[in-house]
Write an enzyme that holds these catalytic residues in place. Structure first.
Site, PDB file in Angstrom:
ATOM      1  N   SER A 163       0.824  -1.256   0.076  1.00 25.84           N
ATOM      2  CA  SER A 163      -0.055  -0.059  -0.013  1.00 25.84           C
ATOM      3  C   SER A 163       0.689   1.384  -0.004  1.00 25.84           C
ATOM      4  O   SER A 163       0.561   2.234  -0.348  1.00 25.84           O
ATOM      5  CB  SER A 163      -0.969   0.085   1.141  1.00 25.84           C
ATOM      6  OG  SER A 163      -0.290   0.419   2.394  1.00 25.84           O
ATOM      7  N   LYS A 177       0.716   4.124   7.339  1.00 25.41           N
ATOM      8  CA  LYS A 177      -0.226   4.775   6.317  1.00 25.41           C
ATOM      9  C   LYS A 177       0.084   6.355   6.742  1.00 25.41           C
ATOM     10  O   LYS A 177       0.611   6.902   7.588  1.00 25.41           O
ATOM     11  CB  LYS A 177      -1.751   4.612   6.725  1.00 25.41           C
ATOM     12  CG  LYS A 177      -2.438   3.577   6.273  1.00 25.41           C
ATOM     13  CD  LYS A 177      -2.118   3.290   4.834  1.00 25.41           C
ATOM     14  CE  LYS A 177      -2.837   1.838   4.332  1.00 25.41           C
ATOM     15  NZ  LYS A 177      -2.096   0.769   4.780  1.00 25.41           N
TER      16      LYS A 177
END
Length: 232
Positions: free
Chosen positions: A149, A185
């Site tokens: 990701s 993230k």
């Protein structure tokens, strides 16, 4: 000479000198994903890393790149330096025989505590994966990325250096726990919710509402290495 041949030469030298690949990379201050990136991702090795490995293993850069079958460094005088600049994948590599040996930092290693999802958050856990010498002296611990990701900045199976802190500015990359599950993230704080955004556009943003049933904690700020910064 392809990457597979380079890694085979590195492994052969390590076996001859009775040292592990992990020991080599630790002492050269190179991330553990280096060999994996060469073999699986066809990543072009940087001049700096090739020189470090050659110096540590006591061989020439030419030997690592398969340009000679003689591992010993050819110590000619400095007048020939300009004639001995070689290229690999269009990158200049200066033979280490003509450079001052690098001074590696063996101080203040940090623990690699385990893996962290660079994808959907997963249950956090801590395992002893050894130690590394971080590029950033402020880093408190390290984790291993699991997932794509944060590609192309943070690669799957790449080591992440983390500064231990519980706040993040808008857009900073952090290690974040959501209801006991951790992820890596970019962090955004809005009046009624948080957003955990991936860098890879193939992954959806994780929206975390601000309510009593949600437990979001910032575990640290990711300190990008030079290699990771170059991928931004």
């Amino acid at each position: 000479m392809n990457n597979k041949q380079i890694t085979n030469i590195i492994k052969k030298l390590c076996q001859e000198k009775k040292i592990t690949i992990s020991t080599l990379l630790l002492n050269c201050n190179i991330t553990k994903s280096f060999i994996y990136d060469l073999e699986k991702r066809s990543t072009s090795p940087s001049c700096d890393k090739i020189v470090k490995i050659a110096d540590y293993l006591g061989c020439s850069v030419d030997y690592l790149l398969g340009r000679t079958d003689i591992p010993e460094v050819n110590r000619r005088n400095n007048a020939n330096i300009e004639k001995d600049i070689h290229t690999y994948n269009n990158k200049e590599i200066i033979p280490s025989a003509f450079e001052e040996p690098p001074r590696y930092n063996f101080q203040n290693p940090i623990a690699i505590l385990g893996r962290v999802a660079a994808g959907t958050p997963v249950l956090s856990y801590e395992v002893d994966y050894g130690t590394i010498v971080p590029e950033n002296p402020s880093a408190s611990y390290a984790l291993i990325a699991q997932g794509d990701s944060m590609y192309p900045v943070i690669l799957d199976a790449e080591t992440i250096e983390v500064i231990n802190q519980n706040v993040l500015e808008q857009g900073e990359i952090g290690i974040i726990s959501v209801n006991g599950e951790m992820t890596c993230k970019k962090f955004y704080n809005f009046p009624d919710h948080y957003e955990l955004r991936a860098i890879n556009p193939n992954f959806e943003t994780i929206t975390v509402p601000k309510n009593p049933s949600t437990n979001l904690q910032i575990r640290g700020k990711v300190s990008l290495t030079k290699a990771q910064m170059n991928r931004l």
